[in-house]
Write an enzyme that holds these catalytic residues in place. Sequence first.
Site, mmCIF file in Angstrom:
data_model
loop_
_atom_site.group_PDB
_atom_site.id
_atom_site.type_symbol
_atom_site.label_atom_id
_atom_site.label_comp_id
_atom_site.label_asym_id
_atom_site.label_seq_id
_atom_site.Cartn_x
_atom_site.Cartn_y
_atom_site.Cartn_z
ATOM 1 N N ARG A 242 0.975 -1.371 0.030
ATOM 2 C CA ARG A 242 0.002 -0.082 -0.039
ATOM 3 C C ARG A 242 0.972 1.199 0.112
ATOM 4 O O ARG A 242 0.609 2.215 -0.748
ATOM 5 C CB ARG A 242 -0.901 -0.104 1.369
ATOM 6 C CG ARG A 242 -1.747 1.088 1.311
ATOM 7 C CD ARG A 242 -2.965 0.511 2.190
ATOM 8 N NE ARG A 242 -3.759 1.778 2.650
ATOM 9 C CZ ARG A 242 -5.014 1.110 3.242
ATOM 10 N NH1 ARG A 242 -5.272 -0.062 3.755
ATOM 11 N NH2 ARG A 242 -6.013 2.129 3.803
ATOM 12 N N GLY A 245 2.556 1.628 -3.225
ATOM 13 C CA GLY A 245 1.434 2.105 -4.447
ATOM 14 C C GLY A 245 1.066 3.342 -4.305
ATOM 15 O O GLY A 245 0.812 4.154 -5.311
ATOM 16 N N GLU A 264 -2.129 -2.383 -7.595
ATOM 17 C CA GLU A 264 -2.929 -3.346 -6.673
ATOM 18 C C GLU A 264 -2.089 -3.485 -5.455
ATOM 19 O O GLU A 264 -1.058 -3.525 -5.413
ATOM 20 C CB GLU A 264 -3.128 -4.684 -7.500
ATOM 21 C CG GLU A 264 -3.737 -5.644 -6.865
ATOM 22 C CD GLU A 264 -3.253 -6.871 -7.411
ATOM 23 O OE1 GLU A 264 -3.187 -7.288 -8.440
ATOM 24 O OE2 GLU A 264 -3.323 -7.852 -6.343
ATOM 25 N N CYS A 301 -2.369 -12.077 -3.274
ATOM 26 C CA CYS A 301 -3.128 -10.860 -3.047
ATOM 27 C C CYS A 301 -4.749 -11.344 -2.495
ATOM 28 O O CYS A 301 -5.286 -10.458 -2.037
ATOM 29 C CB CYS A 301 -2.998 -9.903 -4.222
ATOM 30 S SG CYS A 301 -3.295 -10.741 -5.584
HETATM 31 P P1 NAP Z 1 6.696 -3.100 -2.282
HETATM 32 O O1 NAP Z 1 7.759 -2.713 -1.428
HETATM 33 O O2 NAP Z 1 5.603 -1.987 -2.575
HETATM 34 O O3 NAP Z 1 7.530 -3.093 -3.578
HETATM 35 C C1 NAP Z 1 7.042 -3.532 -5.026
HETATM 36 C C2 NAP Z 1 7.680 -2.629 -6.181
HETATM 37 O O4 NAP Z 1 7.573 -1.068 -5.880
HETATM 38 C C3 NAP Z 1 9.329 -3.032 -5.977
HETATM 39 O O5 NAP Z 1 9.724 -2.657 -7.439
HETATM 40 C C4 NAP Z 1 9.829 -1.353 -5.264
HETATM 41 O O6 NAP Z 1 11.162 -1.152 -5.466
HETATM 42 C C5 NAP Z 1 8.912 -0.486 -5.732
HETATM 43 N N1 NAP Z 1 8.764 0.532 -4.728
HETATM 44 C C6 NAP Z 1 8.160 0.363 -3.553
HETATM 45 N N2 NAP Z 1 8.012 1.444 -2.795
HETATM 46 C C7 NAP Z 1 8.221 2.425 -3.692
HETATM 47 C C8 NAP Z 1 8.535 3.829 -3.690
HETATM 48 N N3 NAP Z 1 8.126 4.721 -2.612
HETATM 49 N N4 NAP Z 1 9.070 4.647 -4.684
HETATM 50 C C9 NAP Z 1 9.502 3.869 -5.760
HETATM 51 N N5 NAP Z 1 9.295 2.459 -5.949
HETATM 52 C C10 NAP Z 1 8.739 1.917 -4.818
HETATM 53 O O7 NAP Z 1 6.304 -4.616 -2.351
HETATM 54 P P2 NAP Z 1 6.980 -5.913 -2.169
HETATM 55 O O8 NAP Z 1 8.466 -5.845 -1.991
HETATM 56 O O9 NAP Z 1 6.636 -6.845 -3.107
HETATM 57 O O10 NAP Z 1 6.427 -6.540 -0.954
HETATM 58 C C11 NAP Z 1 6.270 -5.766 0.241
HETATM 59 C C12 NAP Z 1 4.761 -5.731 1.155
HETATM 60 O O11 NAP Z 1 3.833 -5.439 -0.103
HETATM 61 C C13 NAP Z 1 4.302 -7.144 1.335
HETATM 62 O O12 NAP Z 1 4.939 -7.596 2.751
HETATM 63 C C14 NAP Z 1 3.092 -6.986 1.187
HETATM 64 O O13 NAP Z 1 2.428 -6.351 2.456
HETATM 65 C C15 NAP Z 1 2.904 -6.141 -0.013
HETATM 66 N N6 NAP Z 1 2.546 -6.859 -0.977
HETATM 67 C C16 NAP Z 1 1.030 -7.075 -1.477
HETATM 68 C C17 NAP Z 1 0.758 -7.721 -2.721
HETATM 69 C C18 NAP Z 1 -0.646 -7.819 -3.149
HETATM 70 O O14 NAP Z 1 -0.841 -8.237 -4.175
HETATM 71 N N7 NAP Z 1 -1.571 -7.228 -2.716
HETATM 72 C C19 NAP Z 1 1.753 -8.396 -3.440
HETATM 73 C C20 NAP Z 1 3.045 -8.357 -2.956
HETATM 74 C C21 NAP Z 1 3.335 -7.497 -1.804
HETATM 75 P P3 NAP Z 1 12.326 -2.116 -4.963
HETATM 76 O O15 NAP Z 1 12.357 -3.300 -5.829
HETATM 77 O O16 NAP Z 1 13.606 -1.461 -5.010
HETATM 78 O O17 NAP Z 1 11.886 -2.395 -3.610
#
Ligand code: NAP
Length: 524
Positions: A242, A245, A264, A301
Site C-alpha cells: 500500500r 502504490g 494493486e 493478494c
Molecule cells: P513493495 O515494497 O511495494 O515493492 C514493489 C515494487 O515497488 C518494487 O519494485 C519496489 O522497489 C517499488 N517501490 C516500493 N515503494 C516505492 C517507492 N516509494 N518509490 C518507488 N518505488 C517503490 O512490495 P513488495 O516488496 O513486493 O512486498 C512488500 C509488501 O507488499 C508485502 O509485505 C505485502 O504487504 C505487500 N504485497 C502485496 C501484494 C498484493 O498483491 N496485494 C503483493 C506483494 C506484496 P524495490 O524493488 O527497489 O523495493
Amino acid sequence: MPVSGDLFIGSQRVKKSETFFVSSPATGEKLQPGFSVAGPEEIERACNLAWTAFHTYRELDPESRARFLETAADQIMALGDELLERAHAETALPIARLTGERARTVGQLRLFATELRNGGWMGIRIDPAMPDRKPLPRPDLRLRKIPLGPVVVFGASNFPLAFSVAGGDTAAALAAGCPVIVKGHSAHPGTSDLVAQAMTEAVKICKLPEGVFSLLNGNSRALGAGLVAHPHVKAVGFTGSRAGGLALVKIANERPEPIPVYAEMSSINPVVLLPGALAARAEEIGKGFVASLTMGVGQFCTNPGLVLALEGPDLEKFIASASAALGQVAPATMLTPGIHSAYEQGVEKLANHSRVKLLARGAEGTGMHCGRGALFSIAAEDVLKHPEVTEEVFGASSLIVRCANEKELLDTLEHLEGQLTATLHLTDADLPLASRLLPTLERKAGRVLANGWPTGVEVTHAMVHGGPFPATSDSRSTSVGTLAIERFLRPVCYQDFPDALLPAPLRQDATKGPHRYDGAYRTE
Ligand code: NAP
C-alpha cells in the site's frame, strides 16, 4: 542462457559499475551475478527509446502485435528449466508452482494475441451522419480506442513470472500498442533478466522498434520514482505494498501532466460463512479454508484474511476443523526476509491485541524466513471499535469474526475497506440472507464468489482482479484477463472525416469484427 546482470535498454545491454546482489531466501546463499543499477541516464534512454518506438508500434496492425506476443511466449518457453531454477533460487517458490506460473504467463500472452485478432478491444462505434435530421443535421461520428503511450510496469515480488517482466500488465500494455519499460523487482532480478532476454529476442525476431521493451533493475526508490515522473511515460501498472502504490500515485498526480496509476495494493478478501452452509459442511469448509489460506505460504493478494459467521455450534465446528488442519501445515520460506519480518510483526500485533484471541498456529519448522500460519478470532463489535485488526497481514494469517446477529455481520462488512474479492459459502436455505448481503459485497469487491475460495485467479475474458481502494488505486479496471487492455487505451472520436483520412478500421465498409453501428451491436 546465463543470467547477464545487464540493464536491457531496447536492444542495448548496459553494464554499470554500481551493482547489487540477491541472496536465496531459503539458504542465505549469495547468488551470482551482480546486477547493474539503473540511474537517471538509463531512465532517460529507456524512456526516449520507448517514446520513439511508440509512434511506430501503435500503428502496427493487430496481427503483427499478436504474432509478437506469441513469439514472446515461445521465447519464454525456450528458456527451459533454467528460468524455473533461477526463480526458485530467488523466491523459494516450489518448482511445481513456478511451472504453473510460467504456463499462466505464456497463456496470458497468447490470450491477448487472440483478443487482438477478435477486434472488439478497439471499441469501434459508428454513428452515421443524419444530414436530414431536424432541427440540425447530425455529423458522422466514428470512435476507436488508441494506446496511451509508454507504460512503466512494476514487477510484483509474489509472482516472479505472471505479474512481473512479461506478466499481465506487460501483456495488456503491449497488446494495446504501448511500449513497456519494466522496473524489475529487486527480489528476483535474475528471473527478470532471463525473461528480458526472451522479450528482447522476440522484439528482434519480429523486427519491431527496439524501444518496445526495456528492463531496468535497481534497488533504490529513485529508480521507480524517476520512471513514473518521466514525461514520456503515460501510465503505470503496479502490484505491491500500500505504501509503495500510494507513493507512486502521488508522484504521478504531482507531475505537470498527471497519468493513471493502476496500483494493486492491499486486500483481506472476506469470506462469509452463512448458517445453512455451516450446518451442512462446517468441517469440509474448515479444511478448504486452510488449504486456500496456506497456499503459497499465504503470499497471494487474494488470500482469505477475514472470515465472518454467526456465532453458534456450527461455527465452533468450523473453527475446530480449521485449527486442526492448520496445525498440520508445515511452514515454508517466504519470498524475502522483509516480507517475512513484516508477516511476523503483523501476527505479533494481532496476538498481542487485547480483543483478539489466538486460535491456532501452523506446525513449527526450522527453515530460514519461514512463515507459520496463524488463526485468530474476535467479536464483531470489537472489529467496529478496533478497525486496525482488519489491516492486511501478507502471509497465512486470518481473523475469524464472530457475529452475534445479522446486523453485526452486515455492519462489519459495511465497515471494511475495498477488496479484490468477497466470498459467500451458502446453501439454498441461505439465499434470502445472501441477497441482503450482496449489495454491500458488490460495492466492496471486484469479484464476488459463491462456495469457492478466492485464491486461484482464472485468466479469462470475464475475470476482474481489481476492486475499490485500497485493493487498487482505480476500481474501474482489472489486472488479470483481457479486460486489462482497457487500462492502456483511450477513446478518440473522428467527426466528419474524409474516408481517406480515417484510420483503416473506421473507413466506410471496412469495419470488421464486433462494433456498434448507430447504437446497435454488430458482430461483423
Ligand atoms: P513493495 O515494497 O511495494 O515493492 C514493489 C515494487 O515497488 C518494487 O519494485 C519496489 O522497489 C517499488 N517501490 C516500493 N515503494 C516505492 C517507492 N516509494 N518509490 C518507488 N518505488 C517503490 O512490495 P513488495 O516488496 O513486493 O512486498 C512488500 C509488501 O507488499 C508485502 O509485505 C505485502 O504487504 C505487500 N504485497 C502485496 C501484494 C498484493 O498483491 N496485494 C503483493 C506483494 C506484496 P524495490 O524493488 O527497489 O523495493
